[in-house]
Write a protein that holds these residues in place. Structure first.
Motif, mmCIF file in Angstrom:
data_model
loop_
_atom_site.group_PDB
_atom_site.id
_atom_site.type_symbol
_atom_site.label_atom_id
_atom_site.label_comp_id
_atom_site.label_asym_id
_atom_site.label_seq_id
_atom_site.Cartn_x
_atom_site.Cartn_y
_atom_site.Cartn_z
ATOM 1 N N ALA A 75 0.854 -1.193 0.000
ATOM 2 C CA ALA A 75 0.000 0.000 0.000
ATOM 3 C C ALA A 75 0.885 1.235 0.000
ATOM 4 C CB ALA A 75 -0.921 0.001 1.218
ATOM 5 N N VAL A 76 0.286 2.349 -0.436
ATOM 6 C CA VAL A 76 0.944 3.650 -0.352
ATOM 7 C C VAL A 76 0.060 4.548 0.498
ATOM 8 C CG1 VAL A 76 1.719 5.696 -1.593
ATOM 9 C CG2 VAL A 76 2.087 3.433 -2.573
ATOM 10 N N ARG B 104 6.328 13.283 -9.218
ATOM 11 C CA ARG B 104 6.411 12.193 -10.193
ATOM 12 C C ARG B 104 7.510 11.210 -9.799
ATOM 13 N NH1 ARG B 104 9.108 9.998 -14.079
ATOM 14 N NH2 ARG B 104 10.865 11.425 -13.796
ATOM 15 N N ARG B 105 8.677 11.739 -9.437
ATOM 16 C CA ARG B 105 9.784 10.860 -9.054
ATOM 17 C C ARG B 105 9.441 10.057 -7.808
ATOM 18 N NH1 ARG B 105 15.213 14.666 -9.701
ATOM 19 N NH2 ARG B 105 14.810 15.410 -11.851
ATOM 20 N N VAL B 106 8.853 10.719 -6.829
ATOM 21 C CA VAL B 106 8.473 10.017 -5.594
ATOM 22 C C VAL B 106 7.457 8.924 -5.902
ATOM 23 C CG1 VAL B 106 7.305 10.274 -3.370
ATOM 24 C CG2 VAL B 106 9.017 11.956 -4.081
ATOM 25 N N LYS C 154 6.100 3.239 -6.335
ATOM 26 C CA LYS C 154 5.605 2.108 -7.126
ATOM 27 C C LYS C 154 6.602 0.942 -7.067
ATOM 28 C CE LYS C 154 3.966 0.853 -11.755
ATOM 29 N NZ LYS C 154 4.765 -0.382 -11.813
ATOM 30 N N LEU C 155 7.895 1.244 -7.204
ATOM 31 C CA LEU C 155 8.897 0.177 -7.116
ATOM 32 C C LEU C 155 8.855 -0.489 -5.743
ATOM 33 C CD1 LEU C 155 11.927 1.924 -8.880
ATOM 34 C CD2 LEU C 155 10.508 0.075 -9.801
ATOM 35 N N ALA D 54 -1.554 -0.162 -8.280
ATOM 36 C CA ALA D 54 -2.626 -1.125 -8.500
ATOM 37 C C ALA D 54 -3.898 -0.620 -7.822
ATOM 38 C CB ALA D 54 -2.229 -2.488 -7.937
ATOM 39 N N PRO D 55 -5.072 -0.980 -8.322
ATOM 40 C CA PRO D 55 -6.325 -0.516 -7.718
ATOM 41 C C PRO D 55 -6.387 -0.821 -6.225
ATOM 42 C CG PRO D 55 -6.760 -1.596 -9.819
ATOM 43 C CD PRO D 55 -5.309 -1.812 -9.517
#
Length: 636
Positions: A469-470, A527-529, A534-535, A563-564
């Motif tokens: 999760a983020v 964007r970079r963060v 994501k990685l 991901a959703p």
């Protein structure tokens, strides 16, 4: 049947036959789409009105209303102000200018026409681009009294840029300069020099008067020195681009999957170019899968072939996946597929282009998310100088790098307008803010490919016995994001969860140390963060981020990377006055004194989340209570 009834029946039959004959006669006429453009008050609307009038495309009631309106606006010398046929908006009639793009249909014995009357004011250049996007020919008008103006150059540059091959230079209002040949020749010579400088190799000049009708439908006695044909005759005989489109390789952008029942499945769209027949081997892009055409279905039944401009449904011999936005091509002559391009942009919004921000672009039948880098240069349409620019303002034309969120099938605009031209849509407002043309794909987009990995992200998550999760904390500086994020991470670690905290200040010491605090740099920072987060979710981690991230569009950009269900937006809602009172790092004080520019809440906006997954009001709960609430939502 009485004699009167029989006579009436014969008359009706003759009328019906005449109508049928008329329809048969005209249905096969070729269609020419053209625009009129130029500077303000060059007579574009008057010219189109004259064409409609002379081609007898005005009904009697329209003519009566036109004559009445002409008297109201004080027409001198004759009964009709032809411009009123086109200038439909009340604001246009009051100001005597064209604002919107007005489309009109008319026909002659030889051809049908759709003409777009485009506005001359610089602020409405966006409307001119809209009208030109589907045109085969441009009539560029010049007021004989004024000569070549800035808008003349701008519209000529845009017409050439958009790919219009046929250009008529109509030097209008010749009656107001006494049909002076020397003045006409001087204007044509000046325009020829400019046209050559922008790559226009050929154009057709003619002296006209839309108001008086000189050289519109017949040669005028007032210009015995003019040896060319009148305007209408030129429009009737100019070569169309249809033949050239048919000679190109076959391309069909799929518009929709035609599945009326279980026994039929086809792929519908309009042929952008080429010719296709049953039995042809085709390739579907971007997937690269191949099949063979078994049927070409149209509204009138099956066809032996389909050509550029026709709308058809293609049926395949194989059951392969195909959807809207895919492009069907010959198996041995496919289009290119890439995700990075050089593009020429015409910016049409009052709000400047923001490099790095994600926009929607609509190219053919596909809609994808894309961002633009800072322009390589901006074009000065007067001098053709390539000037440095950090962004593009309203009506600016520039060249930049375009990056899409996935690989798309395309062709350079100069080869295929359908698969190389696109519009730009603001994600927040859904407003069209620009138009563009793909010049070519960047080499690096062709050399970088996805490498399949044997250990999946699901395997990484299962090893850690958790769901990735983020947790995206957003809010003003001083709102308490880092404090609450630290508490959340400590509690997750006690629960044996695998986490990583990305803090805004810490990231700027390394990964993003080259970025400042302009809007473009803030966007690139996020964007970079997002890419790093994501990685980390691919590695199975629970990622916690604490960034002001002031813009909704960038937070949404990161959400779409995940991901959703993995992106959880947490709004740390603290009043600006309270955040400024805390001012732990002294940043608000610097911003108020002018030492720190582009600071969120002071001289740069903050766009609060409209529907966050978690909303923390720090006026109503302590950091500890906020952390407990977040943990409960994350791990019920």
């Amino acid at each position: 049947m009485s004699e009167i009834q029989e006579s009436s029946y014969k008359v009706d039959s003759l009328i019906a036959q005449d109508i049928d004959a008329y329809l048969v006669k005209h249905q096969h006429k070729s269609l020419l789409r053209f625009i009129t453009c130029g500077s303000v008050d060059d007579g574009k609307s008057t010219l189109i009105g004259r064409l409609l009038y002379d081609s007898k495309m005005i009904f009697e009631d329209q003519l009566a209303a036109l004559e009445a309106d002409s008297k109201k606006v004080g027409t001198q010398g004759q009964n009709i102000d032809f411009a009123l046929l086109v200038d439909g908006l009340a604001a246009e009639r009051e100001q005597g200018i064209t604002i919107d793009v007005a489309y009109r249909f008319f026909a002659t014995e030889k051809r049908k026409f759709i003409v777009a009357d485009t506005p001359g004011h610089e602020q409405y250049t966006r409307n001119m681009v809209t009208g030109a996007s589907t045109a085969d020919l441009a009539v560029i008008l010049i007021d004989a009294r004024k000569g070549v103006l800035t808008q003349t150059r701008r519209h000529s540059y845009l017409a050439h840029l958009i790919g219009i091959r046929h250009i008529v230079l109509a030097v209008n209002k010749m009656d107001l300069i006494g049909y002076d040949q020397d003045k006409y020749d001087a204007i044509v010579a000046e325009y020829r020099k400019f046209a050559a400088s922008i790559g226009i190799k050929q154009f057709t000049p003619m002296p006209i008067s839309g108001y008086m009708g000189d050289n519109i439908t017949t040669r005028s006695e007032n210009t015995p020195w003019y040896t060319g044909v009148p305007l209408v005759e030129f429009l009737e005989t100019v070569e169309l681009d249809v033949t050239a489109d048919q000679a190109k390789p076959f391309r069909l952008p799929v518009q929709w999957v035609n599945r009326p029942n279980l026994d039929f499945r086809g792929f519908a769209g309009q042929l952008a170019s080429g010719v296709v027949k049953p039995g042809d081997e085709v390739r579907l892009l971007p997937s690269g899968k191949t099949s063979k055409i078994t049927r070409i279905v149209s509204f009138d039944g099956d066809l032996d072939q389909a050509v550029a401009g026709q709308s058809v449904t293609l049926c395949f011999a194989d059951e392969i996946d195909c959807s809207r936005g895919d492009v069907i091509t010959p198996a041995d002559a496919p289009v290119q597929v890439a995700d990075q391009f050089e593009a020429t942009i015409v910016w049409m919004s009052d709000e400047a282009m923001t490099p790095g921000r994600a926009y929607w672009i609509k190219l053919g039948t596909q809609t994808v998310s894309a961002s633009f880098q800072a322009p390589k240069y901006q074009v000065n349409v007067n001098t053709l100088e390539h000037a440095a620019a950090k962004t593009l303002e309203l009506n600016s034309i520039g060249v930049t790098t375009l990056i899409t969120d996935r690989s798309i099938p395309f062709e350079p605009y100069e080869q295929n307008r359908e698969l190389g031209g696109f519009i730009i849509i603001d994600k927040m407002t859904n407003a069209t803010v620009g138009a563009g043309m793909l010049n070519f794909s960047l080499r690096r987009s062709q050399n970088v490919h996805w490498q399949p990995l044997d250990v999946s992200r699901e395997t990484h998550a299962n090893l850690k016995n958790q769901k990735p999760a983020v947790l995206w904390f957003t809010g003003f500086s001083g709102a308490g994001k880092s404090t609450i994020a630290n508490l959340v991470e400590k509690r997750l670690v006690r629960m044996n969860r695998h986490t990583f905290l990305l803090d805004g200040d810490n990231v700027r010491h390394g990964l993003n140390k080259d970025l400042g605090f302009t809007e473009a740099d803030r966007i690139e920072n996020i964007r970079r963060v997002g890419e790093v987060a994501k990685l980390m979710t691919d590695a199975g981690l629970i990622v916690i981020t604490a960034f002001i991230s002031p813009f909704r569009s960038e937070r949404e950009m990161v959400r779409k990377m995940m991901a959703p269900g993995e992106f959880i937006e947490i709004f740390i809602d603290t009043a600006l006055v309270e955040a400024e009172r805390r001012d732990v790092k002294g940043l608000y004080k610097k911003a108020r004194s002018g030492e720190l520019k582009n600071f969120t809440g002071i001289d740069s906006p903050y766009e609060a989340p409209e529907d966050p997954e978690i909303h923390i009001n720090t006026a109503k709960m302590t950091p500890e209570q906020a952390a407990d609430l977040i943990i409960e939502r994350l791990i019920p």
